[in-house]
Design an enzyme around this catalytic site. Sequence first.
Site, short mmCIF file in Angstrom:
data_model
loop_
_atom_site.label_atom_id
_atom_site.label_comp_id
_atom_site.label_asym_id
_atom_site.label_seq_id
_atom_site.Cartn_x
_atom_site.Cartn_y
_atom_site.Cartn_z
N GLU A 131 15.23 6.89 5.86
CA GLU A 131 14.16 7.55 5.09
C GLU A 131 13.27 8.40 6.00
O GLU A 131 12.05 8.31 6.02
CB GLU A 131 13.30 6.55 4.31
CG GLU A 131 12.49 7.18 3.17
CD GLU A 131 11.57 6.19 2.48
OE1 GLU A 131 10.57 5.78 3.07
OE2 GLU A 131 11.86 5.84 1.32
N ASP A 156 7.80 4.02 7.00
CA ASP A 156 6.57 4.46 7.66
C ASP A 156 5.53 3.35 7.81
O ASP A 156 4.34 3.62 7.89
CB ASP A 156 5.97 5.60 6.83
CG ASP A 156 5.88 5.24 5.35
OD1 ASP A 156 5.83 4.04 5.04
OD2 ASP A 156 5.87 6.17 4.51
N HIS A 211 -1.65 0.03 -4.61
CA HIS A 211 -1.95 -0.71 -3.38
C HIS A 211 -2.33 0.16 -2.19
O HIS A 211 -2.63 -0.34 -1.13
CB HIS A 211 -0.75 -1.57 -2.97
CG HIS A 211 0.38 -0.77 -2.39
ND1 HIS A 211 1.33 -0.16 -3.16
CD2 HIS A 211 0.68 -0.45 -1.11
CE1 HIS A 211 2.19 0.48 -2.38
NE2 HIS A 211 1.81 0.33 -1.14
N ARG A 228 -3.95 2.24 0.77
CA ARG A 228 -5.23 2.14 1.48
C ARG A 228 -6.21 3.25 1.07
O ARG A 228 -7.41 3.01 0.96
CB ARG A 228 -5.00 2.25 3.00
CG ARG A 228 -4.68 0.93 3.64
CD ARG A 228 -4.49 1.13 5.15
NE ARG A 228 -4.63 -0.13 5.86
CZ ARG A 228 -3.75 -1.11 5.83
NH1 ARG A 228 -2.66 -1.01 5.10
NH2 ARG A 228 -3.95 -2.22 6.53
N GLU A 255 0.50 5.88 7.04
CA GLU A 255 1.95 6.08 6.94
C GLU A 255 2.41 7.47 7.43
O GLU A 255 3.46 7.59 8.06
CB GLU A 255 2.42 5.85 5.51
CG GLU A 255 2.38 4.40 5.05
CD GLU A 255 1.02 3.94 4.53
OE1 GLU A 255 0.07 4.76 4.55
OE2 GLU A 255 0.90 2.79 4.11
N HIS A 306 -0.75 -6.49 -6.27
CA HIS A 306 -0.46 -6.64 -4.83
C HIS A 306 -1.40 -7.70 -4.25
O HIS A 306 -2.58 -7.73 -4.60
CB HIS A 306 -0.68 -5.28 -4.15
CG HIS A 306 -0.15 -5.18 -2.76
ND1 HIS A 306 -0.73 -5.83 -1.69
CD2 HIS A 306 0.92 -4.52 -2.25
CE1 HIS A 306 -0.04 -5.56 -0.59
NE2 HIS A 306 0.96 -4.76 -0.90
C1 UD1 Z 1 1.95 -2.24 3.71
C2 UD1 Z 1 2.31 -0.92 4.39
C3 UD1 Z 1 2.45 0.19 3.35
C4 UD1 Z 1 3.42 -0.20 2.26
C5 UD1 Z 1 3.02 -1.55 1.68
C6 UD1 Z 1 4.05 -2.01 0.69
C7 UD1 Z 1 1.40 -0.55 6.62
C8 UD1 Z 1 0.30 0.01 7.43
N1 UD1 Z 1 1.25 -0.53 5.31
O1 UD1 Z 1 0.67 -2.10 3.14
O2 UD1 Z 1 2.92 1.36 4.00
O3 UD1 Z 1 3.38 0.78 1.27
O4 UD1 Z 1 2.93 -2.53 2.73
O5 UD1 Z 1 3.55 -3.03 -0.13
O6 UD1 Z 1 2.37 -0.99 7.17
N2 UD1 Z 1 -0.40 -10.06 1.74
C9 UD1 Z 1 -0.09 -11.36 1.41
N3 UD1 Z 1 1.24 -11.68 1.21
C10 UD1 Z 1 2.24 -10.78 1.35
C11 UD1 Z 1 1.90 -9.46 1.69
C12 UD1 Z 1 0.59 -9.12 1.89
O7 UD1 Z 1 -0.96 -12.19 1.28
O8 UD1 Z 1 3.41 -11.13 1.17
C13 UD1 Z 1 -1.83 -9.69 1.94
C14 UD1 Z 1 -2.38 -10.21 3.29
O9 UD1 Z 1 -3.70 -10.62 3.09
C15 UD1 Z 1 -2.37 -8.94 4.13
C16 UD1 Z 1 -2.68 -7.88 3.10
O10 UD1 Z 1 -1.96 -8.29 1.93
O11 UD1 Z 1 -3.33 -9.02 5.18
C17 UD1 Z 1 -2.29 -6.47 3.44
O12 UD1 Z 1 -0.96 -6.37 3.90
P1 UD1 Z 1 -0.55 -5.13 4.87
O13 UD1 Z 1 0.90 -5.24 5.18
O14 UD1 Z 1 -1.49 -5.06 6.00
O15 UD1 Z 1 -0.86 -3.85 4.00
P2 UD1 Z 1 -0.22 -3.33 2.66
O16 UD1 Z 1 -1.31 -2.71 1.88
O17 UD1 Z 1 0.59 -4.39 2.05
N1 UDP Z 2 8.30 -3.99 -6.52
C1 UDP Z 2 8.69 -5.30 -6.82
N2 UDP Z 2 7.80 -6.12 -7.47
C2 UDP Z 2 6.56 -5.70 -7.82
C3 UDP Z 2 6.17 -4.37 -7.51
C4 UDP Z 2 7.07 -3.54 -6.85
O1 UDP Z 2 9.81 -5.70 -6.53
O2 UDP Z 2 5.81 -6.50 -8.40
C5 UDP Z 2 9.25 -3.11 -5.81
C6 UDP Z 2 9.44 -1.74 -6.41
O3 UDP Z 2 10.45 -1.75 -7.38
C7 UDP Z 2 9.81 -0.90 -5.20
C8 UDP Z 2 9.07 -1.56 -4.08
O4 UDP Z 2 8.69 -2.85 -4.53
O5 UDP Z 2 11.19 -0.98 -4.90
C9 UDP Z 2 7.87 -0.75 -3.72
O6 UDP Z 2 7.05 -1.46 -2.88
P1 UDP Z 2 5.52 -1.10 -2.70
O7 UDP Z 2 5.01 -0.39 -3.91
O8 UDP Z 2 4.87 -2.36 -2.28
O9 UDP Z 2 5.55 -0.14 -1.43
P2 UDP Z 2 5.76 1.43 -1.24
O10 UDP Z 2 7.04 1.82 -1.86
O11 UDP Z 2 4.58 2.13 -1.82
O12 UDP Z 2 5.76 1.58 0.25
#
Ligand code: UD1
Ligand code: UDP
Length: 394
Positions: free
Chosen positions: A125, A103, A215, A217, A139, A248
């Site tokens: 999923e 999602d 993490h 929103r 999501e 995160h």
């Molecule tokens: C995203 C997904 C969420 C998922 C989550 C898993 C959307 C809208 N949200 O949210 O559904 O649960 O990922 O973790 O798609 N960043 C880094 N390095 C990384 C990743 C992220 O620096 O490797 C930072 C960046 O500043 C980025 C911010 O995190 O702008 C947010 O990342 P984003 O993918 O927009 O949102 P998530 O909260 O990670």
């Molecule tokens: N995870 C990981 N390292 C971490 C935290 C989470 O590998 O430090 C894994 C966790 O086991 C799970 C996945 O990341 O499989 C979940 O990702 P996240 O919580 O970012 O996203 P969500 O599942 O909420 O979309």
Amino acid sequence: MENGKKKRRILIVFGTRPEVIKLAPVIEEFRKRPKTFSIATCFTAQHRQMCEPLLRFFSIPCTHDLNVMIEKQSLMDIATRTMRRLDAVLERDKVDMIVVQGDTASAFAAALTAFYRRIPVAHVEAGLRTHNIWNPYPEEMNRQLISRIAQLHFAPTQRASQALTEEGVAEKSVFVTGNTVIDALYLTLTKLRSGAKKPSARACGSRRLILVTAHRRENFGAGIDEICAALLDLVRRNKNVEIILPVHPNPAVRKPIERALSSQPRITLSPPLEYMDLVAIMKRCSIVLTDSGGLQEEAPALGLPVVVMRDETERPEIVEAGGAILAGPHRNRIVREVERILDSNELYNRMARVRNPFGDGRAAKRIVRITDTWFRSTDSRDMRILRKKIEFHV
Ligand code: UD1
Ligand code: UDP
């Protein structure tokens, strides 16, 4: 062409940490059938740093890298950059199907791009719902919209399958496969057992280890502050509790957590952990405290009670089975629920013994077999027979 059969080109798209983890077993399974499928992968790079170690760990090659991530990206940034860049890929690479997972903004943007090009979409999923479009945001809307677009829906549970058919999705296109995260987890446990990394004993001394992740929103701001206050209460009130929190990288999460919890005794903040390390920690800890989707699914498979720091969950199976408790992002409720579990062996054991409702480790095999039949079959009866033969049941 093999024996007159057309080889199908499948493009598997992923962008974030959970998508890589949950699609890794699917990619591996597709790659086991090189005579039937030609597999391409597309990494949107919505998460660059968090995904690269995972791509190495699961040996996933990237055919296309859209490089969309920017600091403090907006949903619009991710969606528009993904759509434009993926569209350019699809102009060059003529694929027969696109597979998306879950999602995220990457998944939705990829599904819509595929639709504009009349390419069938398979959704891994499918059918998770809170029925509240603002929670989780965005999501819930992303996955509802993907369900309108997709031609094949891989629902992890019976409940998810039912949610789809109640929305009018044709029953013949919905299959209960289990969640591929359980496949990924089992694969990783096998690697751990083979000695690639040494897991420590379950207890950390006489202390109880709690794994925390946050993490979402909806929890930005007040929610994160409440969660931090709860963690401080927990370590101050319970001298035998130790917390590990891989943070995160989103600045909206990292900054307030570091401000509130850096240098606190018995609270360890770390950068995001590599998947194998995370699984090794889960094996050592007593409780998982999280707003993550994936962890709600993995923890029960390891016999770990979960306290969910969200007001609503699209994974009610585990709450109803008694393996998880919803505490919301609320300081007092989080503290109360964690202490209740820690203080009662009976409750702890009851939660830990709940049968994992999310999968049996064979979801990816089912997905690939169903996809193969879907391409070959002109008769919906074939699909009905296949469903009876291979669906996942708890
Ligand atoms: C995203 C997904 C969420 C998922 C989550 C898993 C959307 C809208 N949200 O949210 O559904 O649960 O990922 O973790 O798609 N960043 C880094 N390095 C990384 C990743 C992220 O620096 O490797 C930072 C960046 O500043 C980025 C911010 O995190 O702008 C947010 O990342 P984003 O993918 O927009 O949102 P998530 O909260 O990670
Ligand atoms: N995870 C990981 N390292 C971490 C935290 C989470 O590998 O430090 C894994 C966790 O086991 C799970 C996945 O990341 O499989 C979940 O990702 P996240 O919580 O970012 O996203 P969500 O599942 O909420 O979309």
